[in-house]
Design a protein around this motif. Structure first.
Motif, PDB file in Angstrom:
ATOM      1  N   MET A   1      -1.770  39.579  61.429  1.00  0.00           N
ATOM      2  CA  MET A   1      -0.483  39.556  62.104  1.00  0.00           C
ATOM      3  C   MET A   1      -0.489  40.541  63.262  1.00  0.00           C
ATOM      4  SD  MET A   1       3.288  40.291  60.467  1.00  0.00           S
ATOM      5  CE  MET A   1       3.244  42.052  60.758  1.00  0.00           C
ATOM      6  N   ASP A   2       0.109  40.164  64.384  1.00  0.00           N
ATOM      7  CA  ASP A   2       0.248  41.053  65.530  1.00  0.00           C
ATOM      8  C   ASP A   2       1.426  41.985  65.286  1.00  0.00           C
ATOM      9  OD1 ASP A   2       0.531  42.327  67.900  1.00  0.00           O
ATOM     10  OD2 ASP A   2       0.833  40.533  69.135  1.00  0.00           O
ATOM     11  N   HIS A   3       1.135  43.271  65.019  1.00  0.00           N
ATOM     12  CA  HIS A   3       2.194  44.204  64.641  1.00  0.00           C
ATOM     13  C   HIS A   3       3.081  44.585  65.820  1.00  0.00           C
ATOM     14  CE1 HIS A   3       0.831  44.795  60.496  1.00  0.00           C
ATOM     15  NE2 HIS A   3      -0.372  44.692  60.996  1.00  0.00           N
ATOM     16  N   ILE A   7       8.351  40.137  63.541  1.00  0.00           N
ATOM     17  CA  ILE A   7       7.987  39.434  62.317  1.00  0.00           C
ATOM     18  C   ILE A   7       8.743  38.103  62.283  1.00  0.00           C
ATOM     19  CG2 ILE A   7       8.152  39.489  59.799  1.00  0.00           C
ATOM     20  CD1 ILE A   7       7.860  42.560  60.025  1.00  0.00           C
ATOM     21  N   ASP A  53       5.120  34.687  59.333  1.00  0.00           N
ATOM     22  CA  ASP A  53       4.441  35.852  58.771  1.00  0.00           C
ATOM     23  C   ASP A  53       4.835  36.092  57.325  1.00  0.00           C
ATOM     24  OD1 ASP A  53       3.212  36.651  61.292  1.00  0.00           O
ATOM     25  OD2 ASP A  53       5.250  37.176  61.913  1.00  0.00           O
ATOM     26  N   ARG A 130       9.312  43.392  55.615  1.00  0.00           N
ATOM     27  CA  ARG A 130       8.373  43.995  56.573  1.00  0.00           C
ATOM     28  C   ARG A 130       7.052  44.354  55.893  1.00  0.00           C
ATOM     29  NH1 ARG A 130      13.047  47.158  58.172  1.00  0.00           N
ATOM     30  NH2 ARG A 130      13.989  46.273  60.069  1.00  0.00           N
ATOM     31  N   THR A 131       7.151  44.929  54.692  1.00  0.00           N
ATOM     32  CA  THR A 131       5.934  45.317  53.972  1.00  0.00           C
ATOM     33  C   THR A 131       5.105  44.103  53.609  1.00  0.00           C
ATOM     34  OG1 THR A 131       7.005  47.270  53.036  1.00  0.00           O
ATOM     35  CG2 THR A 131       5.057  46.450  51.898  1.00  0.00           C
ATOM     36  N   SER A 134       2.902  42.205  56.166  1.00  0.00           N
ATOM     37  CA  SER A 134       1.601  42.774  56.531  1.00  0.00           C
ATOM     38  C   SER A 134       0.539  42.518  55.463  1.00  0.00           C
ATOM     39  CB  SER A 134       1.722  44.282  56.763  1.00  0.00           C
ATOM     40  OG  SER A 134       2.016  44.962  55.553  1.00  0.00           O
ATOM     41  N   ASP A 136      -2.293  40.883  53.161  1.00  0.00           N
ATOM     42  CA  ASP A 136      -3.416  39.971  53.373  1.00  0.00           C
ATOM     43  C   ASP A 136      -3.537  39.064  52.153  1.00  0.00           C
ATOM     44  OD1 ASP A 136      -5.727  38.632  53.918  1.00  0.00           O
ATOM     45  OD2 ASP A 136      -7.025  40.403  53.956  1.00  0.00           O
ATOM     46  N   MET A 287       2.152  49.934  49.797  1.00  0.00           N
ATOM     47  CA  MET A 287       2.555  50.512  51.069  1.00  0.00           C
ATOM     48  C   MET A 287       2.873  51.994  50.908  1.00  0.00           C
ATOM     49  SD  MET A 287       3.204  50.113  54.296  1.00  0.00           S
ATOM     50  CE  MET A 287       3.408  48.353  54.627  1.00  0.00           C
ATOM     51  N   VAL A 315      -1.822  45.061  50.337  1.00  0.00           N
ATOM     52  CA  VAL A 315      -1.337  46.033  51.324  1.00  0.00           C
ATOM     53  C   VAL A 315      -2.168  47.295  51.117  1.00  0.00           C
ATOM     54  CG1 VAL A 315       0.632  47.359  52.155  1.00  0.00           C
ATOM     55  CG2 VAL A 315       0.988  45.056  51.254  1.00  0.00           C
TER      56      VAL A 315
END
Length: 353
Positions: A1-3, A7, A53, A130-131, A134, A136, A287, A315
């Motif tokens: 993902m492009d941070h 999102i 996302d 949000r967490t 991100s 995978d 996280m 995460v």
């Protein structure tokens, strides 16, 4: 993902009102809702068409329920998913089934419908989304557990194991406990960031799938070899005393540490202070940095330390922060964690002989 980009989320709920409310909560937090879905089938299609996302997923929906939708999405177009879970025993059971099928995390409703308490959940929903965005999820699920072998020395040395985890952690912890042989005689403490009422169900699941006797911790509990305790939600789990292989714990309502309660740091640091036999600390997916100070404390006390690698962590914040302390002995992939724990005890045994 492009941070650096916003999102992008899909919101799935059979209630038009709730889809609107959740969408507004996310939009106001800078999260772009690219599509909504009224049932699981629509959710699967929206994920395929919009490649979001993250997905927020209700459980009870017509045509296709949330559990089946999770499974379809993870099979066809793996995407991080947050479940909206009822704060009941039944809700906890369904939540763990969703996690088994590939969901990454959940938001627990404090009671009744989300519509009645949405204001108290806004920050939690945004932070969790949000967490999870991100995470995978490309690596697939947890490998099938196989019990590791153990040495006679590990049986004699009365080892204590402290595991810390957060987002993506329940399946990892279950994999570890399923794989550890009862002959290793561990005293196990598990700190999983999870709301109260869910930790009791989590302990039940671990007990059902492990040779170890697992329960949610109570104030004053004492355990020996072959026993495991799970820190209850909203309480720190403190190792109080240790004597000849018996470990006693206390529950604390002291303020959150690292913005969480229970805190991995609290349990690991207290274990490092009082456990005099072999001690192993393990930090897995999650996280934030909870567990980093605990790993430092265990290492300083002469214990062994392990972190899950970034590649297999949903995460990687917690294990990466732990490794950055320079106090982690071993960084291991998910499938290798049980063996790494056994190796740590055997090395400790060899050192002390």
């Amino acid at each position: 993902m492009d941070h650096t980009a916003s999102i992008r989320a899909v919101v799935a709920d059979d209630s038009h009102f709730m889809r609107s409310v959740i969408s507004d909560v996310l939009d106001e937090g800078g999260i772009d809702v690219v599509a909504t879905a009224a049932n699981g089938r629509e959710a699967v299609r929206a994920v395929r068409e919009h490649d979001p996302d993250v997905v927020t997923m209700d459980v009870e929906m017509p045509t296709m329920n949330g559990l089946d939708a999770v499974e379809r999405i993870m099979d066809e177009h793996p995407t991080p998913i947050v479940m909206l879970s009822a704060h009941t025993s039944e809700g906890a059971d369904v939540t763990f089934e969703a996690l088994d099928r590939g969901a990454v995390d959940f938001v627990a409703k404090p009671g009744g419908e989300v519509s009645a308490t949405i204001s108290s959940l806004e920050d939690s929903i945004r932070e969790t989304v949000r967490t999870v965005a991100s995470a995978d999820v490309s690596a697939g699920g947890v490998p099938q557990s196989t019990t590791t072998t153990t040495s006679r020395g590990a049986t004699l040395d009365r080892p204590t194991l402290v595991i810390g985890s957060s987002t993506g952690g329940p399946s990892v912890v279950e994999h570890i406990l399923e794989s550890l042989p009862i002959e290793a005689d561990f005293r196990i403490l598990v700190v999983q960031h999870m709301p109260k009422d869910f930790t009791a169900r989590f302990a039940d699941r671990l007990d059902a799938h492990s040779a170890y006797s697992v329960r949610e911790a109570s104030h004053g509990d004492t355990i020996g070899g072959g026993d495991a305790l799970v820190a209850p939600g909203d309480y720190h789990l403190v190792v109080d005393t240790y004597d000849r292989g018996r470990l006693s714990v206390a529950l604390s309502e002291e303020p959150p540490v690292n913005s969480v309660r229970p805190s991995v740091d609290v349990t690991m640091t207290s274990a490092a202070d009082v456990v005099t036999d072999p001690l192993v600390g393990v930090v897995v997916t999650g996280m934030g940095r909870d567990g980093a100070a605990g790993i430092e404390a265990i290492k300083a006390a002469g214990g062994r330390t392990i972190a899950q690698d970034a590649a297999t962590s949903a995460v990687d914040g917690m294990p990466t922060r732990a490794a950055e302390t320079g106090c982690v002995d071993t960084v291991a992939a998910l499938e290798d964690l049980p063996r790494a724990i056994q190796d740590a005890i055997e090395r400790e045994t060899a050192t002390n002989e």
